[in-house]
Enzyme design. Sequence first.
Site, short mmCIF file in Angstrom:
data_model
loop_
_atom_site.label_atom_id
_atom_site.label_comp_id
_atom_site.label_asym_id
_atom_site.label_seq_id
_atom_site.Cartn_x
_atom_site.Cartn_y
_atom_site.Cartn_z
CG HIS A 17 -1.83 1.13 1.35
ND1 HIS A 17 -1.80 2.01 2.41
CD2 HIS A 17 -2.82 1.55 0.53
CE1 HIS A 17 -2.75 2.91 2.26
NE2 HIS A 17 -3.38 2.67 1.12
CG HIS A 59 -2.78 9.62 0.50
ND1 HIS A 59 -3.38 10.39 1.47
CD2 HIS A 59 -3.60 8.55 0.31
CE1 HIS A 59 -4.50 9.81 1.86
NE2 HIS A 59 -4.66 8.69 1.18
O1 G3P Z 1 -6.41 2.02 -2.88
C1 G3P Z 1 -6.60 1.63 -1.57
C2 G3P Z 1 -6.34 2.74 -0.60
O2 G3P Z 1 -5.11 3.32 -0.91
C3 G3P Z 1 -7.39 3.78 -0.58
O3 G3P Z 1 -7.25 4.73 0.43
O4 G3P Z 1 -6.58 6.90 1.33
O5 G3P Z 1 -4.98 5.01 1.38
O6 G3P Z 1 -5.51 6.12 -0.76
P1 G3P Z 1 -6.02 5.72 0.60
MG MG Z 2 -4.46 4.87 -2.23
#
Ligand code: G3P
Ligand code: MG
Length: 251
Positions: A17, A59
């Site tokens: 992630h 992000h």
């Molecule tokens: O794509 C999964 C996840 O990354 C979505 O939430 O806020 O971590 O981008 P976020």
């Molecule tokens: Mg994400």
Amino acid sequence: MQNQAISPTPLPFVVAHRGASGNAPENTLAAIRHAAELGCGWVEVDGTVTADARAVLHHDDQLDRCSDGSGLLLAQRLETLRTLDFGQWFDDRFLGERIPTVAECGLLCEELHLGCNLEIKVVDGWEEPTALAVCESVRNHWPKSTPLLFSSFNQAALLVAKQLLPQVPRAYLATVTPQEWQYVLEYTGSSALHCGDNACLRRSVIQKVIEAGYPVRVYTVDDPQRAAELKDWGVEAIFTNYPARMTGLGA
Ligand code: G3P
Ligand code: MG
């Protein structure tokens, strides 16, 4: 209605992630490299847009948390963003880490044989320009043999991707799975549901989505026991900041 969306090859169970963001600064080339070092086959990263319509990985709307800059990323041109440090906030070892472009992300994934889930991270009111910039960068620079999957919380962004790059599979992202999930998946031409791991996540709903032909992938799961439980529920993949914790679950 039949699911007409293009399906990617199934994802491995463990997806890094924002790169391996528990051990390296999120959404940097270092985090992507570290994911590969940990044996991951896929990474998830967030793609957004600069003031001069360049697609980069980041992000937050704001620069403050993950760089030595401040204010809105969208207000800065790429050449200015390139002067900022995106690594030291995480650890001195990463001093000098620069913001990657989507094009650089694609090249690194090609080199490391990684698949990439590129989440289109829109700024409110700037949904279509964000998606256009990300798609344009993919169209011009993404290596042909490097697996790519778009996702977004934003339906307008998914529709732009569907129109411009229909051959790239899409997934709809939802913090909480909406009651009308099937309609949204069909409307956006999404082949999978990516949903948040929270108190609202129900095994029964996940099973219905899977039975309707859509793989379900869950973010963000850092507890290996929870990951194993979700695997038992039929979840195809989890997004984790700590891939090394998930030994034996499938990278
Ligand atoms: O794509 C999964 C996840 O990354 C979505 O939430 O806020 O971590 O981008 P976020
Ligand atoms: Mg994400």
